[in-house]
Structures are given as C-alpha cells and as structure tokens.
Design a protein around this motif. Structure first.
Motif, short mmCIF file in Angstrom:
data_model
loop_
_atom_site.label_atom_id
_atom_site.label_comp_id
_atom_site.label_asym_id
_atom_site.label_seq_id
_atom_site.Cartn_x
_atom_site.Cartn_y
_atom_site.Cartn_z
N SER A 78 40.01 34.45 39.73
CA SER A 78 39.89 34.43 38.28
C SER A 78 39.17 35.68 37.77
N ASP A 79 38.38 36.32 38.58
CA ASP A 79 37.66 37.49 38.09
C ASP A 79 38.59 38.66 37.87
N VAL A 80 39.59 38.79 38.70
CA VAL A 80 40.55 39.87 38.51
C VAL A 80 41.86 39.34 37.94
N LYS A 81 41.96 38.04 37.69
CA LYS A 81 43.17 37.40 37.13
C LYS A 81 44.39 37.74 37.98
N GLU A 82 44.31 37.40 39.23
CA GLU A 82 45.44 37.64 40.13
C GLU A 82 45.61 36.42 41.01
N ASN A 83 46.83 36.27 41.48
CA ASN A 83 47.13 35.19 42.41
C ASN A 83 47.29 35.75 43.81
N TYR A 84 47.13 34.87 44.74
CA TYR A 84 47.29 35.29 46.12
C TYR A 84 48.73 35.72 46.36
N GLY A 85 48.92 36.87 46.97
CA GLY A 85 50.26 37.34 47.25
C GLY A 85 50.85 38.16 46.13
N ASP A 86 50.15 38.28 45.01
CA ASP A 86 50.68 39.10 43.93
C ASP A 86 50.74 40.56 44.35
N HIS A 120 51.25 34.89 32.31
CA HIS A 120 50.88 33.47 32.35
C HIS A 120 50.54 33.03 33.75
N GLY A 121 50.36 33.99 34.65
CA GLY A 121 49.81 33.62 35.94
C GLY A 121 50.79 32.99 36.89
N GLN A 122 52.09 33.02 36.57
CA GLN A 122 53.04 32.49 37.54
C GLN A 122 53.22 33.51 38.66
N PRO A 123 53.50 33.01 39.85
CA PRO A 123 53.58 33.95 40.97
C PRO A 123 54.77 34.89 40.85
N ARG A 180 45.82 39.73 30.16
CA ARG A 180 46.32 38.54 30.85
C ARG A 180 45.62 37.30 30.31
N SER A 181 46.36 36.22 30.36
CA SER A 181 45.84 34.97 29.82
C SER A 181 44.73 34.43 30.71
N GLU A 182 43.81 33.72 30.07
CA GLU A 182 42.75 33.12 30.85
C GLU A 182 43.02 31.66 31.16
N GLY A 194 42.30 47.46 35.55
CA GLY A 194 41.34 46.40 35.74
C GLY A 194 40.42 46.24 34.55
N ALA A 195 39.67 45.13 34.54
CA ALA A 195 38.79 44.85 33.41
C ALA A 195 37.57 45.75 33.42
N ASP A 196 37.29 46.42 34.54
CA ASP A 196 36.14 47.32 34.58
C ASP A 196 36.45 48.67 33.96
#
Lengths: 200, 120
Positions: free
Chosen positions: A108-116, A11-14, A99-101, A126-128
C-alpha cells in the motif's frame, strides 16, 4: 488497450505481466559456498540476467515471443517504438499520486500489487517525487533562468567586492615608458620617483 | 550634508600621480628610485611594456633562470621578484596615504584661515 490498462492500474487490478516470477527468487547462499562454486567453475564470469530486456522485436513472431517472455497477451504487448527500451513493454504512465487508495494493494505504500510490472520511469513516478504530470521538468526558459541566476550572482559579487585600486596611486614606471614606447630622447619628460627613505 | 560635506577633506585622485611636491616634509630630501635594467637589456630580453617597471632586472633574472634551469627551478629568483613588486606596491600605498594626509592638511589650513577671517 491503453485505456483498459490505465483503468486497471488505477484501480489496483492486476496487470498481466509476470515480470517478477518466483523462479528467480532463491534463498541466500553462504558466501564461502558461493565463492567455492565460483572458483570451481573457473572464476568470475559475466552474469546473464534472465529478466534483462532484449533487443526490440521487429517481426510479428518476435513480438509474440517478447510478449510471452513478459507473460503478457500479445494484443496487449507494446514496446517502445524508438527502440531505446529494447523489448521491455510500455505501460501507461500512472504516477503514484494518481492511483486510487481504495483497493487493497499488496504494497500500500507504493500502491503496487505483487507481480505488477514496473514502469521504465518508475523512479520519477513514485510518491517521493513531484507529480510527473503536473511538474513536467525543465525547459529552455527554466534552464536559462537557472543559468542566468548563477552567472548573475557571480557578476553581482564581482561588482560588489572592491578591487582596491582606489587605495593606492598609479604604478610608477621609469620615465613613464617614454623611451620604451618609441619616444624621442629630446622630448623625454623628466620624471623622478622617490622612495620613502630620507636621503643621508 | 552640505555643511558636513564641506568640512570633510577631499579624497585623493587615485588615477593621477601625486600632486604635491614630493620633497615636501623631507628636509634632507628623499632617495630616488633607481632603475637598474637598461633599455638595451630590456629590449634584448624582450620584456613586455607591462613589466618595464623598477623590478625589470629581477624579471629578467627570472626569465633567464627559467631558460637555463627549467621553468620550476627558479624559486629564489621568483621570490626576489615578488618581494620587489611588494615593495613597489607599498610605495604606491604610502604615496596614497601621503596624498591623503597632505590634502587633509591643506583643507585644515583653509578652514582655519576662514575661521580667522570670520573672527576679524
């Protein structure tokens, strides 16, 4: 612990891990200046990477120290039990496609947050790439099929291509090698071979 | 297919030596192939059975040159041997072609005789 981290990643939480810290980010230095510094220091030396994983922790103190190194709470920290990853923390394997969108990811392209933190197997999460969970890789049977196909194609070509043996008569040996194979001279067959030049 | 197949000449048997008279069609005769290396020479040089053909003397030359001058120093002898083998192979091709044409000729004559029988 695992389910909490899993839902957090989904859910994208850090995730609490300062793997990429601002301390290691610096502006670029001109090439000549860095080269001059290198020469003054006495030439090239092995680079000590501050975020390279160290050896796997064995005692509780080492474990806590490793957790602090990666900025994780010690109760969340867990390293690879086989020791192949060193003290790099283990995360739940969540492919990009799972991962949720909905949340606003920093990237958003790699669905990651800074510092993850980056998973060890992030190259195939990865999505590729194909979904690592749906497509689990090659087993013995798949490898056998691939190898069998290769060998089968080669043998099929070898079978299909003509050898040319049916376009010429057999090789001529003097005396059909009767004497050479140990036959007696009395029983030797009379063998005559001819060229295609007419006799004078 | 039956009628057309019967009118086709048979193919030569490539596993057996020529079946026709080798001197047929050569009014003056043909030159015989000459084996130059003797059995004693080939035994002394320990020539394998596979190489005891009409080029064995050149095979012995190559082996001897390799012993005397080194393995890679015998280009001339190797080329001579390869040319001899090429001529040998060409004779095999020509024998096949001769066999094929003589079979066709035989077949043609047979068809002609059958036609004449029908006319009579």
């Amino acid at each position: 612990m695992a389910s909490r981290l899993l839902s957090a990643v989904r859910h994208g939480q850090p995730v609490s891990c300062s793997f990429v810290s601002t301390r290691n980010i610096r502006t670029t230095t001109p090439y000549a200046v860095s080269m001059l510094k290198t020469v003054i220091k006495g030439g090239f030396k092995p680079v000590k990477i501050p975020y390279a994983p160290g050896t796997a922790p064995r005692t509780e103190e080492e474990r806590i120290a490793a957790a602090n190194k990666y900025g994780m709470p010690p109760e969340d920290y867990q390293c690879d039990p086989t020791g192949t990853q060193g003290d790099y923390p283990m995360f739940p394997k969540v492919p990009n496609v799972q991962r949720s969108e909905n949340p606003a990811w920093d990237f958003s392209d790699v669905k990651e947050n800074y510092g993850d933190a980056i998973h060890v197997d992030s190259d195939w999460l990865g999505a590729d790439t194909l979904d690592g969970y749906r497509y689990g890789g090659f087993g013995v049977w798949e490898n056998f099929k691939s190898y069998g196909t290769l060998v089968g194609v080669i043998f099929a070509f070898a079978y299909l291509y003509p050898t040319g043996d049916d376009t010429r008569l057999p090789k001529q040996y003097p005396g059909n090698l009767w004497l050479d194979r140990g036959g007696s001279p009395e029983d030797a067959p009379v063998v005559k071979h001819y060229t295609f030049e007419p006799a004078d | 297919m039956s009628a057309a197949g019967e009118s086709l000449p048979p193919k030569p048997d490539y596993t057996s030596p020529p079946s026709f008279d080798p001197l047929f069609g050569f009014p003056k005769g043909r030159k015989e192939r000459v084996m130059i290396a003797t059995k004693e020479q080939m035994d002394a040089a320990r020539v394998p059975m596979k190489y005891r053909d009409y080029c064995a003397h050149k095979w012995i030359n190559v082996a001897q040159c390799r012993v005397e001058n080194g393995f890679l120093q015998c280009t001339q002898a190797e080329n001579d041997y390869i040319k001899c083998q090429y001529e040998d192979m060409m004779i095999r091709f020509k024998e096949y072609e001769r066999e094929k044409r003589l079979l066709a000729r035989e077949h043609r004559l047979k068809l002609k005789a059958a036609q004449e029988e029908q006319l009579e």
